[in-house]
Design an enzyme around this catalytic site. Sequence first.
Site, mmCIF file in Angstrom:
data_model
loop_
_atom_site.group_PDB
_atom_site.id
_atom_site.type_symbol
_atom_site.label_atom_id
_atom_site.label_comp_id
_atom_site.label_asym_id
_atom_site.label_seq_id
_atom_site.Cartn_x
_atom_site.Cartn_y
_atom_site.Cartn_z
ATOM 1 N N HIS A 162 7.983 -7.859 -3.657
ATOM 2 C CA HIS A 162 6.686 -8.333 -4.148
ATOM 3 C C HIS A 162 6.840 -9.702 -4.819
ATOM 4 O O HIS A 162 7.318 -9.788 -5.954
ATOM 5 C CB HIS A 162 6.095 -7.331 -5.142
ATOM 6 N N GLU B 45 4.445 -11.487 -5.960
ATOM 7 C CA GLU B 45 3.339 -11.722 -6.886
ATOM 8 C C GLU B 45 3.633 -11.273 -8.306
ATOM 9 O O GLU B 45 2.895 -11.644 -9.226
ATOM 10 C CB GLU B 45 2.061 -11.024 -6.371
ATOM 11 N N CYS C 168 5.485 -5.975 1.616
ATOM 12 C CA CYS C 168 5.803 -4.553 1.504
ATOM 13 C C CYS C 168 5.153 -3.777 2.657
ATOM 14 O O CYS C 168 5.565 -3.930 3.804
ATOM 15 C CB CYS C 168 5.378 -4.031 0.137
ATOM 16 N N TYR C 169 4.130 -2.965 2.407
ATOM 17 C CA TYR C 169 3.460 -2.266 3.507
ATOM 18 C C TYR C 169 2.939 -3.265 4.534
ATOM 19 O O TYR C 169 2.966 -3.001 5.739
ATOM 20 C CB TYR C 169 2.301 -1.423 2.973
ATOM 21 N N ASP D 43 -16.814 -14.416 -21.372
ATOM 22 C CA ASP D 43 -17.536 -14.387 -20.098
ATOM 23 C C ASP D 43 -18.986 -14.845 -20.258
ATOM 24 O O ASP D 43 -19.448 -15.752 -19.562
ATOM 25 C CB ASP D 43 -17.502 -12.983 -19.485
ATOM 26 N N LYS E 223 -10.298 -13.812 -15.038
ATOM 27 C CA LYS E 223 -10.459 -14.144 -16.450
ATOM 28 C C LYS E 223 -9.801 -15.475 -16.813
ATOM 29 O O LYS E 223 -10.370 -16.277 -17.554
ATOM 30 C CB LYS E 223 -9.873 -13.024 -17.321
ATOM 31 N N GLY F 247 0.831 -1.197 0.000
ATOM 32 C CA GLY F 247 0.000 0.000 0.000
ATOM 33 C C GLY F 247 0.860 1.239 0.000
ATOM 34 O O GLY F 247 2.055 1.184 0.295
#
Length: 526
Positions: free
Chosen positions: A181, A183, A91-92, A239, A382, A64
């Site tokens: 990070h 991710e 991180c944050y 979708d 997705k 954040g």
Amino acid sequence: MTVASLDNTLAQEAVVILDFGSQYSQLIARRVRELNVYCELIPYTASQADIERLKPKGYILSGGPASVYAQGAPHLPDFVLEAGQPVLGICYGMQLLTHQLGGQVDPGSEREYGLAEIELLDTETIPLFSEVVETRMPVWMSHGDRVTKLPDGFQSLARTQNSPYAAIGDPARGLYGLQFHPEVTHTPAGKFILRSFLYEVCGCSGGWTAGNFIHDSIGQIRAQVGDGQVVCGLSGGVDSSVVAALLHQAIGDQLTCIFVNNGLMRQNEPEQVVQTFEQEMHARLIAVDATEDFLSSLAGVTDPEAKRKIIGEKFVRIFEAEARKLGQVDFLAQGTLYPDVIESASRDQQAVAAKIKTHHNVGGLPEDMQFELVEPLRFLFKDEVRAVGEALGLPRDIVWRHPFPGPGLAVRILGDITWDRLETLRAADAIFIEELWRSGWYDQTSQAFAVLLPVQSVGVMGDYRTYGNVVAIRAVTTDDFMTADWARLPGDLLARVSSRIVNEVQGVNRVVYDISSKPPATIEWE
């Protein structure tokens, strides 16, 4: 706000990701799902009951933009640590964990952003790094503050040249922090670290699969719908196609699909939609050709946002009229995805975000449409939708079709929309996509399309001077649609595409290739 969750039968185990405002928060959730563990991204301001309803096996604290020592900074709810479950702060999230457990976080002398190399200090006894082979590895940093004193019970697990606390942990309590990070793709070992946290630290077993989702969703759909009648707006995109296929398998002829051809679709798409769902799947399908109605409403409209609003309103009203002809209709099926749910929750939490563009269903459904919603995909990303589509047996060219905006070619024609201009763009776009398929580049790009620009240029073709249209072509690559970069298509491929468009599409005498890198919200030309 209470953030609606997936039925617990579909989430036997779950990890909660508390969102503190990072641009990568959704990406954390996608990475966890890719590891076959169900998770939900929930605002840190959510109530204890809203979070604990999932009976989480662990927590991940996102990054954040705030500083933990600033007045009014986002805080970690006390019940998270009191639950005694594993926690991974990113991180944050790491700084917050440190701050609330009695450590120290101070402003850094300089911001650390981008690639860095970390050195792991213990890969043998720390379960968080059990699958990491190298002791030195590249990671992605994005922070200004830094941890300067560890809480009691914590130890440094990794360091960089600039920081002795690139990763910290209290393995006995299952509490860990990463200053980098894991991710993002720029941290190659990130998926192994996340997998170790999920499986080794939290004890997850990995039951979140497309097959399990389909099996449990069918039961849930049948329980919700009962003997009721359901209508589904079918656009031909992935979708709505997956929603229709899933509901057709669950309730058969209780489902009626309504396909509205607005005249703004790509070449041969209307015919393919009818072929797939009516003739191959044997689903009940109402196909409406409303081309003239849409084009007359769009005549003279050049503003992209105005086009979206007109198309959205027109579609809803035509859909409503067709549904009324069916008699009693109880439910409306929609292809709402998890990012839509997250963004809606963020708005309700009064998060501050810039408006970049509206969703293709501008303004949502009118209040006078009295249907109960069926949204079986509302907790899928997705890539998960595509996995479900494949498992349901949908054709590959539908499942893996590049994203296409709801307003279709209307926002890919800059300026006035006429039938001639639509046909010009349709033909150019079809050539581009055909050549991508032939060359093997379609699967290597995430979105590709042609745009008809509102300019004309002078050119020479043979012995003649021409004054024709300019077509721009664009192709991007992304694995997450969080960021997108232009695809480095080979020069010979671009040459073939350009030559074919200029020679085969009447009125076009120039083709340009867009090489700008843009975030996903502006991938479309508008």
